[in-house]
Design a protein around this motif. Structure first.
Motif, PDB file in Angstrom:
ATOM      1  N   ALA A 166     -79.951 -33.449  55.221  1.00 20.94           N
ATOM      2  CA  ALA A 166     -79.628 -32.155  55.811  1.00 20.94           C
ATOM      3  C   ALA A 166     -78.129 -32.037  56.093  1.00 20.94           C
ATOM      4  N   ALA A 167     -77.535 -33.134  56.567  1.00 18.53           N
ATOM      5  CA  ALA A 167     -76.098 -33.110  56.847  1.00 18.53           C
ATOM      6  C   ALA A 167     -75.293 -32.857  55.575  1.00 18.53           C
ATOM      7  N   ALA A 168     -75.704 -33.484  54.470  1.00 18.88           N
ATOM      8  CA  ALA A 168     -75.015 -33.277  53.194  1.00 18.88           C
ATOM      9  C   ALA A 168     -75.156 -31.825  52.743  1.00 18.88           C
ATOM     10  N   GLN A 169     -76.348 -31.248  52.919  1.00 15.15           N
ATOM     11  CA  GLN A 169     -76.568 -29.849  52.547  1.00 15.15           C
ATOM     12  C   GLN A 169     -75.698 -28.916  53.381  1.00 15.15           C
ATOM     13  N   MET A 170     -75.629 -29.182  54.686  1.00 16.27           N
ATOM     14  CA  MET A 170     -74.860 -28.316  55.566  1.00 16.27           C
ATOM     15  C   MET A 170     -73.369 -28.443  55.312  1.00 16.27           C
ATOM     16  N   LYS A 171     -72.905 -29.638  55.000  1.00 16.50           N
ATOM     17  CA  LYS A 171     -71.485 -29.810  54.680  1.00 16.50           C
ATOM     18  C   LYS A 171     -71.110 -28.995  53.442  1.00 16.50           C
ATOM     19  N   GLN A 172     -71.972 -29.009  52.435  1.00 13.08           N
ATOM     20  CA  GLN A 172     -71.692 -28.230  51.231  1.00 13.08           C
ATOM     21  C   GLN A 172     -71.719 -26.734  51.542  1.00 13.08           C
ATOM     22  N   LEU A 174     -70.987 -25.309  54.404  1.00 14.88           N
ATOM     23  CA  LEU A 174     -69.770 -24.980  55.139  1.00 14.88           C
ATOM     24  C   LEU A 174     -68.572 -24.893  54.198  1.00 14.88           C
ATOM     25  N   LYS A 175     -68.500 -25.793  53.241  1.00 15.80           N
ATOM     26  CA  LYS A 175     -67.408 -25.735  52.263  1.00 15.80           C
ATOM     27  C   LYS A 175     -67.471 -24.442  51.464  1.00 15.80           C
ATOM     28  N   ASP A 176     -68.691 -24.012  51.119  1.00 18.62           N
ATOM     29  CA  ASP A 176     -68.850 -22.789  50.334  1.00 18.62           C
ATOM     30  C   ASP A 176     -68.413 -21.554  51.130  1.00 18.62           C
ATOM     31  N   ILE A 177     -68.844 -21.453  52.392  1.00 20.29           N
ATOM     32  CA  ILE A 177     -68.543 -20.240  53.152  1.00 20.29           C
ATOM     33  C   ILE A 177     -67.108 -20.239  53.667  1.00 20.29           C
ATOM     34  N   SER A 178     -66.459 -21.403  53.687  1.00 22.56           N
ATOM     35  CA  SER A 178     -65.078 -21.461  54.189  1.00 22.56           C
ATOM     36  C   SER A 178     -64.109 -20.719  53.274  1.00 22.56           C
ATOM     37  N   HIS A 181     -63.601 -17.457  54.970  1.00 28.61           N
ATOM     38  CA  HIS A 181     -63.654 -17.487  56.428  1.00 28.61           C
ATOM     39  C   HIS A 181     -62.660 -18.515  56.968  1.00 28.61           C
ATOM     40  N   ILE A 182     -62.506 -18.495  58.276  1.00 26.73           N
ATOM     41  CA  ILE A 182     -61.804 -19.559  58.992  1.00 26.73           C
ATOM     42  C   ILE A 182     -62.852 -20.357  59.747  1.00 26.73           C
ATOM     43  N   LEU A 183     -62.934 -21.652  59.469  1.00 24.39           N
ATOM     44  CA  LEU A 183     -63.881 -22.527  60.148  1.00 24.39           C
ATOM     45  C   LEU A 183     -63.113 -23.535  60.992  1.00 24.39           C
ATOM     46  N   ILE A 184     -63.455 -23.611  62.259  1.00 20.35           N
ATOM     47  CA  ILE A 184     -62.865 -24.597  63.177  1.00 20.35           C
ATOM     48  C   ILE A 184     -63.997 -25.479  63.667  1.00 20.35           C
ATOM     49  N   PHE A 185     -63.866 -26.753  63.383  1.00 22.99           N
ATOM     50  CA  PHE A 185     -64.976 -27.700  63.498  1.00 22.99           C
ATOM     51  C   PHE A 185     -64.600 -28.777  64.519  1.00 22.99           C
ATOM     52  N   SER A 186     -65.278 -28.776  65.665  1.00 25.07           N
ATOM     53  CA  SER A 186     -65.028 -29.777  66.700  1.00 25.07           C
ATOM     54  C   SER A 186     -66.012 -30.934  66.547  1.00 25.07           C
ATOM     55  N   HIS A 188     -66.579 -35.487  67.419  1.00 25.46           N
ATOM     56  CA  HIS A 188     -66.106 -36.794  67.897  1.00 25.46           C
ATOM     57  C   HIS A 188     -66.126 -37.822  66.767  1.00 25.46           C
ATOM     58  N   ILE A 189     -66.674 -37.438  65.613  1.00 25.15           N
ATOM     59  CA  ILE A 189     -66.850 -38.385  64.519  1.00 25.15           C
ATOM     60  C   ILE A 189     -65.697 -38.218  63.533  1.00 25.15           C
ATOM     61  N   MET A 190     -64.773 -39.166  63.538  1.00 26.79           N
ATOM     62  CA  MET A 190     -63.573 -39.034  62.724  1.00 26.79           C
ATOM     63  C   MET A 190     -63.895 -39.017  61.240  1.00 26.79           C
ATOM     64  N   GLU A 191     -64.841 -39.853  60.795  1.00 26.01           N
ATOM     65  CA  GLU A 191     -65.182 -39.901  59.375  1.00 26.01           C
ATOM     66  C   GLU A 191     -65.680 -38.548  58.886  1.00 26.01           C
ATOM     67  N   LEU A 192     -66.467 -37.875  59.713  1.00 26.92           N
ATOM     68  CA  LEU A 192     -66.973 -36.555  59.353  1.00 26.92           C
ATOM     69  C   LEU A 192     -65.827 -35.569  59.221  1.00 26.92           C
ATOM     70  N   ALA A 193     -64.893 -35.599  60.152  1.00 27.64           N
ATOM     71  CA  ALA A 193     -63.742 -34.694  60.098  1.00 27.64           C
ATOM     72  C   ALA A 193     -62.914 -34.942  58.841  1.00 27.64           C
ATOM     73  N   LEU A 194     -62.691 -36.211  58.509  1.00 27.69           N
ATOM     74  CA  LEU A 194     -61.862 -36.534  57.350  1.00 27.69           C
ATOM     75  C   LEU A 194     -62.561 -36.159  56.048  1.00 27.69           C
ATOM     76  N   ASP A 195     -63.893 -36.288  56.003  1.00 32.36           N
ATOM     77  CA  ASP A 195     -64.638 -35.962  54.789  1.00 32.36           C
ATOM     78  C   ASP A 195     -64.763 -34.455  54.574  1.00 32.36           C
ATOM     79  N   LEU A 196     -64.929 -33.716  55.652  1.00 29.06           N
ATOM     80  CA  LEU A 196     -65.281 -32.299  55.545  1.00 29.06           C
ATOM     81  C   LEU A 196     -64.081 -31.359  55.640  1.00 29.06           C
TER      82      LEU A 196
END
Length: 235
Positions: A166-172, A174-178, A181-186, A188-196
Motif C-alpha cells: 500500500a505504501a508503494a502504491q500511495m507513493k506512486q 503522490l508522485k503522479d498528482i504532484s 500540485h504542491i505537496l508538502i510532506f511531513s 520522521h522517517i528520513m529514508e521515506l523523505a529521501l525516496d519520495l
C-alpha cells in the motif's frame, strides 16, 4: 504556481514556535519537511490550513505572475490521525462528500474508480468506516482530497500506517498528482523523505532551511541532516 510564505510567526504564550518562516513552494514538487519533535511542523501545517491563526506574516498564491491571498479551498490537509465518520460506510462517506462539494469538483469519476485509485477492495467499500484499519481510513482521507483536488496538499505522516504494498502504491500516486500540485510532506522517517521527495527542507530554530542535495551521496546527506537537527540541542 507557487505558495509564498513571508515572515510567518506563531507563539504560544511565551514560547515562540515559528520565528520567521519565509519560503516559496513550487508546483510539480514534493517537499519533505523534517524536524525534531516539537520543532513546529504541525503548527506550520495548522497555520497554512488556517486551523489556527498565525501572529504575523503573509501567505500568498502566485499564478501567472499574479499574487493573491491564500484561500481555504486552496489547501488539503491529510492528518496523521484520520478523521472519518465511523457510522458511515466508505461508499456513503464519499457519496456524501461529493454531494456537498459537487459544484467545486472537476473531472468527477465514479465512486468505484476512486476506490480503485487507492486500492480499497470491493468487499471493503460498503463496510462501516469504524471497521476500517488505520491505513484504510488514511486512504479514504487521501481520496477526499484527490476528489476535491486542492492546489496544495499538506501530508502529516500519512504513510506510516500502510503495509509495504500500500505504501508503494500511495507513493506512486503522490508522485503522479504532484505534477500539477504542491505537496508538502511531513515525516520522521528520513529514508521515506529521501525516496519520495524532490526537495528536503528542515524546520529548525523556528525557520525553514532548504537542503541542497546536489553533489552529496546519500550517507553524507543523511549525516548532514542529522547534524543540523542535533544542532538545536546546542541552544
Amino acid at each position: 504556481m507557487k505558495l509564498k510564505l513571508e515572515g510567518i510567526q506563531k507563539s504560544f504564550e511565551s514560547k515562540e514556535v515559528l520565528k520567521n518562516i519565509t519560503f516559496e513552494f513550487e508546483e510539480g514538487k514534493i517537499y519533505g519537511l523534517l524536524g525534531r519533535n516539537g520543532a513546529g511542523k504541525t503548527t506550520l501545517f495548522n497555520c497554512i490550513s488556517e486551523d489556527i491563526p498565525y501572529d504575523k506574516g503573509e501567505m500568498k498564491i502566485i499564478e501567472d505572475d499574479q499574487e493573491r491571498k491564500l484561500m481555504a479551498d486552496d489547501i488539503g490537509y491529510v492528518y496523521s490521525t484520520p478523521q472519518v465518520p465511523d457510522f458511515l460506510t466508505g461508499r456513503e462517506f464519499l457519496n456524501f462528500f461529493i454531494d456537498i462539494n459537487r459544484s467545486k469538483i472537476t473531472n468527477l469519476k465514479s465512486i468505484d474508480e476512486y476506490f480503485d485509485l487507492v486500492g480499497i477492495e470491493p468487499e471493503d467499500r460498503d463496510r462501516l468506516l469504524k471497521d476500517y484499519s488505520h491505513g484504510m481510513k488514511n486512504k479514504v482521507m487521501m481520496l477526499v482530497h484527490i476528489i476535491f483536488n486542492p492546489k496544495i496538499l499538506l501530508l502529516d505522516e500519512p504513510l506510516t500506517s500502510f503495509d509495504v504494498v500500500a505504501a508503494a502504491q500511495m507513493k506512486q500516486l503522490l508522485k503522479d498528482i504532484s505534477k500539477e500540485h504542491i505537496l508538502i510532506f511531513s515525516t520522521h522517517i528520513m529514508e521515506l523523505a529521501l525516496d519520495l521527495c524532490d526537495e528536503i527542507i528542515l524546520l529548525t530554530h523556528g525557520e525553514l532551511e532548504k537542503i541542497d542535495r546536489q553533489g552529496e551521496n546519500r550517507d553524507m546527506f543523511e549525516d548532514m541532516i542529522i547534524s543540523k537537527l542535533k544542532g538545536e540541542d546546542d541552544e
